[in-house]
Design an enzyme around this catalytic site. Structure first.
Site: not given
Length: 265
Positions: A148, A242
């Site tokens: 990420e 998220e």
């Protein structure tokens, strides 16, 4: 394109994963993203019970204070061991992948002291070594690791999909892919859609939050253009919410699902 929408477990009301699953399924979501850390194998009885009850858990996102790109070799080794454990858990419950950044909150070139403890070449060597070891372990377990990129204020090593893709190519393992977080991309990418298309099939997972880190639909992120780019690369994975919630949990979950669904049309 087939994109399925999930929600990180901490954002869902409910006493158990089965309760959480019943709630989000009724709203229209397709999965729960777990949050994982060292010792997660202690949760295996709970997770296996949930899986047997039909709870879909496609991904695990690491939550930790140490990461594979840590400046300290001991902490880096501990992070690697924890990530390998998360890969083992993912394999047991049928999850497809595990998310990790290079680091989080360790150093930013944009904040004091401005000078990192390693050179960019040294950073890259550490990450290639760690991702190689992690990717080899993940492949043996039949799962993937999704790197990420974070924004420049949270990490100094991997901020864009292009930087992440360069590392994926250097490691050269099909078990190492990318996770595209639209919040971070809103800060770092000049063109979110173009960056997704350039990364192509390395993009295996997505995190969904609006421009201000609250639930999708309340900010200015262009989810429709991002989803169009994902369609263009043949994406068939999950986008997991998220974020923080600006509204009450149940309202936020419903409004986010509605906003994301509109962006698909």
């Amino acid at each position: 394109m087939t994109i399925k929408f999930g929600v990180q477990e901490n954002l869902i009301p409910g006493a158990t994963l089965v309760d959480k699953w019943a709630l989000i399924r009724a709203i229209g979501y397709d999965g729960i993203e777990l949050r994982g850390s060292a010792g997660m194998s202690d949760r295996l009885p709970e997770l296996l019970d949930a899986a047997r009850a039909g709870v879909v858990m496609p991904s695990i996102c690491v939550i930790s204070d140490r990461f594979i790109g840590d400046f300290d070799a001991v902490r880096g080794a501990e992070a690697l061991a924890a990530m390998q454990e998360l890969c083992d858990v993912a394999a047991e419950i049928g999850a497809k992948g595990v998310v990790t950044p290079a680091s989080y909150g360790m150093h930013s070139n944009r904040l004091p002291p401005f000078i990192p403890a390693r050179t960019p070449a040294e950073d890259r060597a550490v990450l290639i070594d760690m991702l190689g070891a992690l990717g080899t372990h993940a492949a043996l377990r039949g799962v993937s690791v999704w790197l990420e990129p974070l924004n420049r204020y949270e990490d100094h090593m991997v901020n864009t999909l292009a930087q992440g893709a360069s590392l994926c190519h250097a490691v050269g393992l099909p078990s190492i892919k990318l996770m595209a977080d639209l919040f971070h991309m809103n800060i770092e990418e000049a063109d979110i859609g173009a960056s997704i298309r350039a990364a192509g099939n390395l993009v295996a997972h997505v995190h969904l939050a609006d421009s201000h880190r609250y639930e999708p639909g309340l900010g200015h992120t262009d989810f429709a253009s991002a989803f169009k780019a994902l369609a263009d690369i043949g994406f068939d994975g999950f986008g997991a919410i998220e974020c923080r919630f600006e509204q009450a949990d149940d309202i936020a979950l419903r409004s986010a699902q509605a906003a994301l669904s509109r962006a698909l049309t």
